[in-house]
Design a protein around this motif. Structure first.
Motif: not given
Length: 293
Positions: A5-34
């Motif tokens: 099973i692949t799983y992601v929780n987009g509300l995880d602060p640690e995950w969000q920190k890595d996401y923002i540092a890597t690609v920027g929050m402007e590309t974030f899609m709630d639907k994909r990571f909710r």
């Protein structure tokens, strides 16, 4: 037979920190990571309706992604760094992550891959997924690749044809959108034959040049390791399915596997639909599974 099973929780602060540092929050899609909170019901469905599953593997980006209720003595936690080369990390592209599932240490030859929006709601048999050492799945011909998803499917078909020595055709194959039976040896064979192309396709976010795990399905088919048969399933989109329809298909299912696709929606609607969905699943699966603390 194992389950992955692949799983992601987009509300995880640690995950969000890595996401923002890597690609920027402007590309974030709630639907994909909710996170809808339905992972436990997928696991309950596996325990009740797929009792032949030997091991369950949960692939996550990091330890903070693992829900606190998960029983780690029963669920094998696989971090991205355990299977994906360091040069590709961190990665937020599910198609890239899928390319490395077969590298899970100890994974059986036969395994079933679940996205976290697939739910077993009726009893399944081993032969629904594998028979005589072959994967059981339905692949259908497609003509035009309109969406990014279709482009990935077409890319995967072309790669598998090349690796297997099968001629290209005007159509391309798309496996049934359902939990998928995969053969570890066929994944390894495809990588051995197309490592350069597969490595070049890995990206942190989705691009038109990506493959998806259908490449492994297609390659197994082109090399004679697939039995063509459709798995009983019902697909529901949260865009058009009412809470009553969702509840009816969860509690009184007419298909073995239920797929519930997320869509973009307001926060208020998300919270209302989520509450209704969880209530329905809890009615269907009221008892904790061995995968929960």
């Amino acid at each position: 037979m194992d389950a992955v099973i692949t799983y992601v929780n987009g509300l995880d602060p640690e995950w969000q920190k890595d996401y923002i540092a890597t690609v920027g929050m402007e590309t974030f899609m709630d639907k994909r990571f909710r996170d809808w909170g339905t992972l436990k019901y997928l696991l309950r469905g596996i325990e009740i309706h797929l009792p032949f599953i030997k091991n369950v593997y949960l692939i996550v980006s990091g330890d903070t992604q693992v829900p606190e209720w998960v029983n780690r003595s029963k669920v094998n936690i696989v971090l991205h760094k355990d299977i994906i080369p360091a040069k590709h990390l961190p990665v937020f592209n599910s198609t890239a992550i899928e390319m490395y599932m077969h590298r899970i240490p100890g994974l059986s030859e036969e395994f079933v891959y679940f996205n976290d929006d697939f739910f077993p709601v009726m009893d399944c048999s081993e032969e629904d997924f594998f028979k005589n050492g072959k994967a059981v799945m339905k692949l259908s011909p497609m003509y035009v690749a309109y969406s990014l998803y279709d482009k990935h499917v077409k890319n995967s078909d072309r790669l598998a044809r090349r690796a297997s020595g099968t001629s290209h055709f005007v159509t391309y194959l798309r496996p049934q959108h359902i939990c998928s039976p995969l053969l570890k040896s066929k994944c390894e064979e495809l990588w051995a034959r197309e490592a350069a192309a597969l490595n070049a396709s890995i990206s942190k976010l989705r691009t038109r040049d990506n493959f998806n795990y259908y490449a492994f399905c297609d390659y197994a088919y082109f090399t004679g390791s697939v039995i063509q048969k459709r798995l009983s399933k019902k697909h529901l989109s949260l865009a058009v399915s009412s809470p009553d329809k969702l509840r009816d298909n969860i509690i009184n299912p007419r298909a073995k596997i239920l797929c519930i696709n997320d869509v973009n929606m307001s926060q208020d609607k998300y919270e209302a639909v989520r509450a209704s969905l969880l209530d329905s699943f809890n009615h269907k699966f009221p008892a904790k599974s061995v995968f929960e603390l």
